[in-house]
Structure formats: structure tokens, C-alpha cells
Motif scaffolding. Structure first.
Motif, PDB file in Angstrom:
ATOM      1  N   GLU A 154       3.294  47.202  10.258  1.00  0.00           N
ATOM      2  CA  GLU A 154       3.976  46.835   9.016  1.00  0.00           C
ATOM      3  C   GLU A 154       3.121  45.831   8.242  1.00  0.00           C
ATOM      4  O   GLU A 154       2.695  44.812   8.790  1.00  0.00           O
ATOM      5  N   TRP A 155       2.901  46.116   6.968  1.00  0.00           N
ATOM      6  CA  TRP A 155       2.091  45.233   6.138  1.00  0.00           C
ATOM      7  C   TRP A 155       2.756  43.883   5.915  1.00  0.00           C
ATOM      8  O   TRP A 155       2.082  42.892   5.658  1.00  0.00           O
ATOM      9  N   SER A 156       4.078  43.820   6.029  1.00  0.00           N
ATOM     10  CA  SER A 156       4.765  42.543   5.792  1.00  0.00           C
ATOM     11  C   SER A 156       4.291  41.456   6.751  1.00  0.00           C
ATOM     12  O   SER A 156       4.218  40.290   6.378  1.00  0.00           O
ATOM     13  N   GLY A 157       3.944  41.807   7.958  1.00  0.00           N
ATOM     14  CA  GLY A 157       3.431  40.837   8.915  1.00  0.00           C
ATOM     15  C   GLY A 157       1.927  40.667   8.857  1.00  0.00           C
ATOM     16  O   GLY A 157       1.403  39.572   9.092  1.00  0.00           O
ATOM     17  N   LEU A 158       1.209  41.741   8.540  1.00  0.00           N
ATOM     18  CA  LEU A 158      -0.255  41.712   8.549  1.00  0.00           C
ATOM     19  C   LEU A 158      -0.849  41.119   7.274  1.00  0.00           C
ATOM     20  O   LEU A 158      -1.864  40.409   7.324  1.00  0.00           O
ATOM     21  N   LYS A 159      -0.226  41.381   6.142  1.00  0.00           N
ATOM     22  CA  LYS A 159      -0.787  40.959   4.852  1.00  0.00           C
ATOM     23  C   LYS A 159      -1.069  39.454   4.774  1.00  0.00           C
ATOM     24  O   LYS A 159      -2.165  39.057   4.354  1.00  0.00           O
ATOM     25  N   PRO A 160      -0.151  38.568   5.173  1.00  0.00           N
ATOM     26  CA  PRO A 160      -0.466  37.131   5.091  1.00  0.00           C
ATOM     27  C   PRO A 160      -1.657  36.725   5.965  1.00  0.00           C
ATOM     28  O   PRO A 160      -2.438  35.843   5.585  1.00  0.00           O
ATOM     29  N   GLN A 161      -1.824  37.382   7.097  1.00  0.00           N
ATOM     30  CA  GLN A 161      -2.960  37.081   7.972  1.00  0.00           C
ATOM     31  C   GLN A 161      -4.278  37.504   7.320  1.00  0.00           C
ATOM     32  O   GLN A 161      -5.278  36.785   7.390  1.00  0.00           O
ATOM     33  N   VAL A 162      -4.266  38.687   6.685  1.00  0.00           N
ATOM     34  CA  VAL A 162      -5.467  39.180   5.999  1.00  0.00           C
ATOM     35  C   VAL A 162      -5.810  38.254   4.838  1.00  0.00           C
ATOM     36  O   VAL A 162      -6.973  37.865   4.668  1.00  0.00           O
ATOM     37  N   VAL A 163      -4.805  37.871   4.051  1.00  0.00           N
ATOM     38  CA  VAL A 163      -5.050  36.980   2.911  1.00  0.00           C
ATOM     39  C   VAL A 163      -5.628  35.648   3.393  1.00  0.00           C
ATOM     40  O   VAL A 163      -6.564  35.108   2.790  1.00  0.00           O
ATOM     41  N   ALA A 164      -5.112  35.106   4.491  1.00  0.00           N
ATOM     42  CA  ALA A 164      -5.625  33.843   5.024  1.00  0.00           C
ATOM     43  C   ALA A 164      -7.093  33.957   5.412  1.00  0.00           C
ATOM     44  O   ALA A 164      -7.902  33.063   5.106  1.00  0.00           O
ATOM     45  N   ILE A 165      -7.466  35.038   6.063  1.00  0.00           N
ATOM     46  CA  ILE A 165      -8.868  35.240   6.451  1.00  0.00           C
ATOM     47  C   ILE A 165      -9.743  35.379   5.213  1.00  0.00           C
ATOM     48  O   ILE A 165     -10.825  34.787   5.133  1.00  0.00           O
ATOM     49  N   LEU A 166      -9.286  36.144   4.228  1.00  0.00           N
ATOM     50  CA  LEU A 166     -10.064  36.321   2.999  1.00  0.00           C
ATOM     51  C   LEU A 166     -10.222  34.986   2.260  1.00  0.00           C
ATOM     52  O   LEU A 166     -11.316  34.668   1.780  1.00  0.00           O
ATOM     53  N   LEU A 167      -9.151  34.219   2.168  1.00  0.00           N
ATOM     54  CA  LEU A 167      -9.230  32.908   1.511  1.00  0.00           C
ATOM     55  C   LEU A 167     -10.241  32.008   2.212  1.00  0.00           C
ATOM     56  O   LEU A 167     -11.087  31.395   1.554  1.00  0.00           O
ATOM     57  N   ASP A 168     -10.134  31.911   3.532  1.00  0.00           N
ATOM     58  CA  ASP A 168     -11.077  31.090   4.291  1.00  0.00           C
ATOM     59  C   ASP A 168     -12.518  31.511   4.018  1.00  0.00           C
ATOM     60  O   ASP A 168     -13.395  30.679   3.803  1.00  0.00           O
ATOM     61  N   HIS A 169     -12.746  32.817   4.021  1.00  0.00           N
ATOM     62  CA  HIS A 169     -14.106  33.327   3.830  1.00  0.00           C
ATOM     63  C   HIS A 169     -14.637  32.985   2.437  1.00  0.00           C
ATOM     64  O   HIS A 169     -15.741  32.447   2.302  1.00  0.00           O
ATOM     65  N   PHE A 170     -13.878  33.315   1.402  1.00  0.00           N
ATOM     66  CA  PHE A 170     -14.392  33.156   0.043  1.00  0.00           C
ATOM     67  C   PHE A 170     -14.416  31.696  -0.406  1.00  0.00           C
ATOM     68  O   PHE A 170     -15.322  31.291  -1.137  1.00  0.00           O
ATOM     69  N   VAL A 171     -13.466  30.892   0.034  1.00  0.00           N
ATOM     70  CA  VAL A 171     -13.474  29.472  -0.329  1.00  0.00           C
ATOM     71  C   VAL A 171     -14.661  28.763   0.330  1.00  0.00           C
ATOM     72  O   VAL A 171     -15.317  27.927  -0.277  1.00  0.00           O
ATOM     73  N   SER A 172     -14.957  29.109   1.576  1.00  0.00           N
ATOM     74  CA  SER A 172     -16.079  28.480   2.281  1.00  0.00           C
ATOM     75  C   SER A 172     -17.436  29.027   1.849  1.00  0.00           C
ATOM     76  O   SER A 172     -18.472  28.504   2.246  1.00  0.00           O
ATOM     77  N   GLN A 173     -17.421  30.085   1.054  1.00  0.00           N
ATOM     78  CA  GLN A 173     -18.645  30.750   0.590  1.00  0.00           C
ATOM     79  C   GLN A 173     -19.529  31.182   1.758  1.00  0.00           C
ATOM     80  O   GLN A 173     -20.756  31.120   1.711  1.00  0.00           O
ATOM     81  N   ALA A 174     -18.874  31.640   2.819  1.00  0.00           N
ATOM     82  CA  ALA A 174     -19.583  32.134   4.001  1.00  0.00           C
ATOM     83  C   ALA A 174     -20.345  33.409   3.637  1.00  0.00           C
ATOM     84  O   ALA A 174     -19.957  34.134   2.716  1.00  0.00           O
ATOM     85  N   PRO A 175     -21.413  33.697   4.357  1.00  0.00           N
ATOM     86  CA  PRO A 175     -22.159  34.936   4.067  1.00  0.00           C
ATOM     87  C   PRO A 175     -21.318  36.163   4.431  1.00  0.00           C
ATOM     88  O   PRO A 175     -20.520  36.124   5.371  1.00  0.00           O
ATOM     89  N   LEU A 176     -21.509  37.223   3.679  1.00  0.00           N
ATOM     90  CA  LEU A 176     -20.778  38.456   3.933  1.00  0.00           C
ATOM     91  C   LEU A 176     -21.323  39.167   5.168  1.00  0.00           C
ATOM     92  O   LEU A 176     -20.583  39.805   5.910  1.00  0.00           O
ATOM     93  N   PHE A 177     -22.640  39.053   5.394  1.00  0.00           N
ATOM     94  CA  PHE A 177     -23.281  39.709   6.530  1.00  0.00           C
ATOM     95  C   PHE A 177     -24.035  38.680   7.361  1.00  0.00           C
ATOM     96  O   PHE A 177     -24.513  37.672   6.838  1.00  0.00           O
ATOM     97  N   HIS A 178     -24.139  38.953   8.657  1.00  0.00           N
ATOM     98  CA  HIS A 178     -24.962  38.133   9.527  1.00  0.00           C
ATOM     99  C   HIS A 178     -26.419  38.337   9.130  1.00  0.00           C
ATOM    100  O   HIS A 178     -26.831  39.467   8.826  1.00  0.00           O
ATOM    101  N   PRO A 179     -27.214  37.271   9.153  1.00  0.00           N
ATOM    102  CA  PRO A 179     -28.640  37.465   8.871  1.00  0.00           C
ATOM    103  C   PRO A 179     -29.294  38.245  10.006  1.00  0.00           C
ATOM    104  O   PRO A 179     -28.814  38.220  11.139  1.00  0.00           O
ATOM    105  N   VAL A 180     -30.370  38.923   9.691  1.00  0.00           N
ATOM    106  CA  VAL A 180     -31.129  39.635  10.718  1.00  0.00           C
ATOM    107  C   VAL A 180     -31.720  38.565  11.633  1.00  0.00           C
ATOM    108  O   VAL A 180     -32.288  37.585  11.176  1.00  0.00           O
ATOM    109  N   SER A 181     -31.561  38.768  12.917  1.00  0.00           N
ATOM    110  CA  SER A 181     -32.079  37.785  13.860  1.00  0.00           C
ATOM    111  C   SER A 181     -32.655  38.489  15.074  1.00  0.00           C
ATOM    112  O   SER A 181     -32.616  39.705  15.182  1.00  0.00           O
ATOM    113  N   GLY A 182     -33.150  37.706  16.008  1.00  0.00           N
ATOM    114  CA  GLY A 182     -33.764  38.239  17.215  1.00  0.00           C
ATOM    115  C   GLY A 182     -32.795  38.987  18.099  1.00  0.00           C
ATOM    116  O   GLY A 182     -33.192  39.779  18.938  1.00  0.00           O
ATOM    117  N   ASN A 183     -31.478  38.761  17.922  1.00  0.00           N
ATOM    118  CA  ASN A 183     -30.531  39.448  18.794  1.00  0.00           C
ATOM    119  C   ASN A 183     -30.218  40.865  18.316  1.00  0.00           C
ATOM    120  O   ASN A 183     -29.389  41.544  18.900  1.00  0.00           O
TER     121      ASN A 183
END
Length: 192
Positions: A70-99
Motif C-alpha cells: 500500500e502506497w499510504s505506508g510506503l510513500k512517506p518513507q520514500v519522500v523522507a529518503i528523497l528529501l534527505d538525498h536532495f537536501v544533502s546534495q549527495a551524489p546520485l551515483f557512487h564514484p568509480v573506485s577500486g572495488n
């Protein structure tokens, strides 16, 4: 920051608009947790457990919920993750690394375009870019050209459009009709 949410034709998928660019160019479709390893944002969304697909468009993120969720329970969790990501200006992708973690390429299937069909292929791609992809993006998805052979255009539906109950109708009646109208060499459109 405010994140708008829109429904899509696929009832399992919602489109989230953060009010800023998500991807400067192209799109990226994550279909499982393994794919999501390339992106901290996709990883966080899949970690919710109820997410079965994430799609990054130019200015939106589409999220697909698993069967029975049910989206009623999932939607607030998704919005919280999106807010955290975009407000912190985190990178969208991991940089290429040795791993070895990097952004994997789309699954490009080569249907062997005939060089003699170059003009037809150019017309098809132009119509996809100017008329079809913008309309599909409005529904939280994308469409990728995979090839043209013997009158058949091969396309892949992505994001909200992948697995949507109306995707077959969109492909056959909408896209096929448009391409046949403008490009007489097209006899059929198939999902790749």
C-alpha cells in the motif's frame, strides 16, 4: 524543499518530482538491489524492502512498489529518503573506485540495424526523441530504442512504463501508430 508526487498509469508506481534536475542527461532504470548498488539513492530506496523498481529521469524519480504494498505506508518513507538525498546534495551515483562499483550500462541489445536503413533509423530516433519520450516521461518512464530490422522497431519500456498494465496498448496502438504514420517503412513495433 518540497517533493511533489504524481500518479502514473501503472498503479504500482508513483512519480516523485524534487523540483530540480535528477539526471542532467539520460535516464537510469534499476530493477533490483544488485543494479541499485551503483547509486546511494537507489540503494536507500530498495532498502525499504517494499520497493521493486527505481527509475531516474531528467527531473523525477519513479518508484515501483511490490505486489500488495500500500502506497499510504510506503510513500512517506520514500519522500523522507528523497528529501534527505536532495537536501544533502549527495551524489546520485557512487564514484568509480577500486572495488569495481560503477554505473553499469543499460542492457543494450543489438538488433543489427542495416546500414542501408540509416535514414529510416534516423527518422525513428527523431520521432522517439521529440514526440514519444517526452510523453512517456510525463508518465514517469522512458522508452529506449533497441533496433530496426525488416520493418520492425524494437523498443524497451522503462520506469513506470515497464510492467504497466497499459504498456502493451501504448506500444502497439500509440507508438506503433505514430511511427507507421510518419515512417512508412515501419510495419510493427515490438518490446525488446
Amino acid at each position: 524543499m518540497f517533493i511533489e508526487t504524481e500518479t502514473t498509469p501503472n498503479p504500482a508506481t508513483l512519480k516523485f518530482l524534487p523540483g530540480q534536475d535528477v539526471m542532467a542527461t539520460g535516464t537510469r532504470d534499476f530493477r533490483d538491489e544488485e543494479d541499485a548498488a551503483a547509486s546511494p539513492l537507489a540503494e536507500a530506496l530498495f532498502s525499504l524492502g517494499d520497493v521493486t523498481g527505481v527509475f531516474f529521469g531528467r527531473d523525477f524519480v519513479s518508484v515501483t512498489a511490490g505486489p500488495g504494498v500500500e502506497w499510504s505506508g510506503l510513500k512517506p518513507q520514500v519522500v523522507a529518503i528523497l528529501l534527505d538525498h536532495f537536501v544533502s546534495q549527495a551524489p546520485l551515483f557512487h564514484p568509480v573506485s577500486g572495488n569495481g562499483i560503477a554505473v553499469p550500462a543499460d542492457d543494450d541489445v543489438d538488433y543489427g540495424d542495416d546500414p542501408a536503413d540509416a535514414d529510416v533509423v534516423a527518422q525513428i530516433k527523431e520521432l522517439l526523441e521529440t514526440r514519444i519520450r517526452p510523453a512517456v516521461a510525463n508518465d514517469g518512464g522512458d522508452i529506449a530504442y533497441r533496433g530496426f530490422r525488416d520493418g520492425v522497431v524494437y523498443l524497451t519500456m522503462q520506469g513506470a512504463c515497464s510492467g504497466c498494465p497499459s504498456s502493451t496498448a501504448t506500444l502497439k496502438q500509440g507508438i506503433e501508430g505514430l511511427l507507421k504514420h510518419y515512417v512508412p517503412e515501419v510495419s510493427e513495433v515490438r518490446a525488446a
